[in-house]
Design a protein around this motif. Sequence first.
Motif, PDB file in Angstrom:
ATOM      1  N   GLY B  73       3.522   6.970  -5.413  1.00 23.83           N
ATOM      2  CA  GLY B  73       4.133   8.237  -5.020  1.00 23.83           C
ATOM      3  C   GLY B  73       5.373   8.007  -4.191  1.00 23.83           C
ATOM      4  N   HIS B  74       6.073   9.091  -3.871  1.00 19.59           N
ATOM      5  CA  HIS B  74       7.365   8.904  -3.207  1.00 19.59           C
ATOM      6  C   HIS B  74       7.245   8.450  -1.752  1.00 19.59           C
ATOM      7  N   HIS B  75       6.027   8.563  -1.174  1.00 16.03           N
ATOM      8  CA  HIS B  75       5.855   8.082   0.207  1.00 16.03           C
ATOM      9  C   HIS B  75       5.631   6.576   0.250  1.00 16.03           C
ATOM     10  N   GLY B  76       5.412   5.965  -0.924  1.00 14.84           N
ATOM     11  CA  GLY B  76       5.072   4.542  -0.930  1.00 14.84           C
ATOM     12  C   GLY B  76       3.716   4.286  -0.314  1.00 14.84           C
ATOM     13  N   ALA B  77       2.772   5.187  -0.584  1.00 16.43           N
ATOM     14  CA  ALA B  77       1.434   5.040  -0.011  1.00 16.43           C
ATOM     15  C   ALA B  77       0.701   3.866  -0.648  1.00 16.43           C
ATOM     16  N   ALA B  78      -0.289   3.332   0.094  1.00 18.80           N
ATOM     17  CA  ALA B  78      -1.101   2.241  -0.432  1.00 18.80           C
ATOM     18  C   ALA B  78      -2.453   2.793  -0.885  1.00 18.80           C
ATOM     19  N   ASP B  79      -3.254   1.928  -1.495  1.00 19.39           N
ATOM     20  CA  ASP B  79      -4.583   2.333  -1.968  1.00 19.39           C
ATOM     21  C   ASP B  79      -5.558   2.536  -0.805  1.00 19.39           C
ATOM     22  N   VAL B  80      -6.494   3.457  -1.017  1.00 16.15           N
ATOM     23  CA  VAL B  80      -7.672   3.511  -0.165  1.00 16.15           C
ATOM     24  C   VAL B  80      -8.849   3.093  -1.033  1.00 16.15           C
ATOM     25  N   ARG B  81      -9.516   2.009  -0.626  1.00 17.72           N
ATOM     26  CA  ARG B  81     -10.699   1.567  -1.351  1.00 17.72           C
ATOM     27  C   ARG B  81     -11.913   1.740  -0.438  1.00 17.72           C
ATOM     28  N   ALA B  82     -13.089   1.664  -1.028  1.00 19.72           N
ATOM     29  CA  ALA B  82     -14.295   1.844  -0.217  1.00 19.72           C
ATOM     30  C   ALA B  82     -15.468   1.104  -0.817  1.00 19.72           C
ATOM     31  N   ARG B  83     -16.408   0.740   0.036  1.00 18.98           N
ATOM     32  CA  ARG B  83     -17.683   0.200  -0.413  1.00 18.98           C
ATOM     33  C   ARG B  83     -18.728   0.467   0.664  1.00 18.98           C
ATOM     34  N   ALA B  84     -19.983   0.476   0.239  1.00 14.82           N
ATOM     35  CA  ALA B  84     -21.083   0.667   1.180  1.00 14.82           C
ATOM     36  C   ALA B  84     -21.820  -0.656   1.305  1.00 14.82           C
ATOM     37  N   LEU B  85     -22.169  -1.022   2.526  1.00 14.18           N
ATOM     38  CA  LEU B  85     -22.923  -2.259   2.737  1.00 14.18           C
ATOM     39  C   LEU B  85     -24.345  -1.917   3.153  1.00 14.18           C
TER      40      LEU B  85
END
Lengths: 364, 326
Positions: B73-85
């Motif tokens: 996107g135009h903000h140059g956002a990064a990924d948000v990833r997730a996991r449960a431990l």
Amino acid sequence: MSAGRGLRPLVDDHEILVCTGSGGVGKTTTAAVLALEGARLGRKACVVTIDPAKRLADALGLEGLTNVPSQIDGPWSGELWALMLDTKSTFDALVTKHSTDAGQAEGILENRFYRNISGALSGTQEYMAMEKLYELHEEHDFDLIVVDTPPTRNALDFLEAPRRLTRFLDHRLYRILMAPTKGLVKAVNVAAQAFLRTVSKVVGSEAVADAIAFFQAFDGMEQGFKERAEHVLELLTHDRTAFVLVTAPRHDVVAEATFFARKLAEADIPVKALIVNRVHPRFTDAPADALRERARTFAGTDLGGLYENLADFALVASREEDNLRGLTERVAPAPVVRVPFLRTDVHDVEGLARVAGHLFDDDR
Amino acid sequence: MDPAQFFQAARVVIVAGKGGVGKTAVTATMARAAALSGLSTLVIEVEGKSGLASLYGQPPFDYDEVVLSKGGGHHGAADVRARALTSDDALIEYLEDHGMSRISKRLAASGAIDMVSTAAPGIKDILLLGKVKQLEVARAADLIVLDAPAAGHAISFLRSPRGLMDAVRVGPINAQAADVLAMLTDPARCQVVLVTLPEETPVNELVETAYSLEDEVGLALGPVVVNSIYPDVVGLERDPTEAAAEAGAFLHPGEAEALRTAAHFRRDRMALQAEQLERLGDLLPLPQLRLPYVFAADLGPDDLAVLADAMLDGIRALPDLVGGTP
């Protein structure tokens, strides 16, 4: 408003009330209010809290509640007592009670493995809460005991708590550890030693040595513990015991309360009352969308702001009712009482009386 | 303060708070805000069924990592990833990594994990924190946001390495506890963000927790997040009938009263909230990030965007020293 009066039988007809629900929903305060109502009705009531934040002490204006009941004076015809559960000393007392002699008790109380269990085994707090409840019921003459349960994530924890330690004692590993004294065949012992060696690799051999010493010291006491646990379970499922589900109207909290209600039903324990704290007031019957539309029409004016605000609360009120619908149907015919957002937090007897006004539907 | 700089202050942020304060929403918000600032972010859940995924409009996740929001996107956002431990998964992985895969299956099958964790309390916590540390060391993301256990468990959870080092004095678990403690007490690696509501009891509990984490565990505290603050709206002081006359509007019967009581309710609660915010500031000398109460049906991605913007605004308003050691 007959729902409010519907809580009177709850206090009148039961000897034990167990307040359950997730953390932060006002369980402790609710438990105190129910006990206070018992005292107001002339009964000898005791409230047990296990909340580590000492909120009940706040609610009662009491400093330093201890593990034995202390009486709170006030303008009621009955008696009001309160205590704060101390998990460890309750467990210590239980060990002492079931020991055959002082030496056995001492051996256990000083064992590091035991100190770990009594302080940290998951479910120990729940177990001791139920143990304390049983002790109060058996050894004191309270007419009404109200227990505030720990904010446990797993609804069954406190129901299963009394069984937990006994199941632990039935565990294969326990029997393996005890094998040398029980005279089992050598082959088992060899397998046990191999297993213990690998466990030692993980937790260190000291911890395993402590565990073995604990179980050897504990030998002969299991039966007493098991019988006691069975009695506690009988008490919890007795018809003079009622479970009160406490919740807030927020979606996630209601979801947890619903989970709780389902688990209780599976254990054949009916919810006898549902108390919903922190409910937003309903200012209008107009739908939020229509109000939001009016706000847009008058955007930029003070009237627009006033509509915006009304729309906000109309939305919250309808959302809260939506959230609660499935839960109230599930616990039916249990009475449902809604306690509105209070202006200030409850930290004295007057505050408890204000909440009681909502629970028992009268002016005080 | 520049948000990217703010989120780079520590590689792991532990979000902690009592039940009901919106800890999970704050975790989701923080991850989103960091990603919007260009930092790849990994959310770690340790208690399951938190509803965090739904804030991103995604189905629930478990041990396997998922992408909650794609960057770009135009903000140059990064990924948000997730996991449960879970501690069981972490234990098995730990044993396998340490050449004990034979015992791992046996431990899991016999239910002896309970037994082991009794022999050394906090072992489950240390396994979870050990896994977080492993991810941190491996730089699994620019920022790891850990949604800590709720209720009173947060303190014992974070205190577990110290307790365990006393209980188990040798062996791999002792070493693991030492490594985790080194991470927790290094402010460049780990910070705790405490969440509260602008209400009396939650404020008291937050202050108690803050001092106990700092003094007993030696954790560095980031700013406090105060959640659910009523946003101001215009006209709350006005008489509805007058305001209507001024706007040339007609009010239905009873409407003026509804507008008035609702306005009064909000003013009242806003005053109470302001009081508590001030009290919190007096009791705890930490910067505050304030998030608005979201008047919406169940929170979803749009609301998350509003919250993330509010958090970013709050961060920009912080003085530059915050997050570092003054």
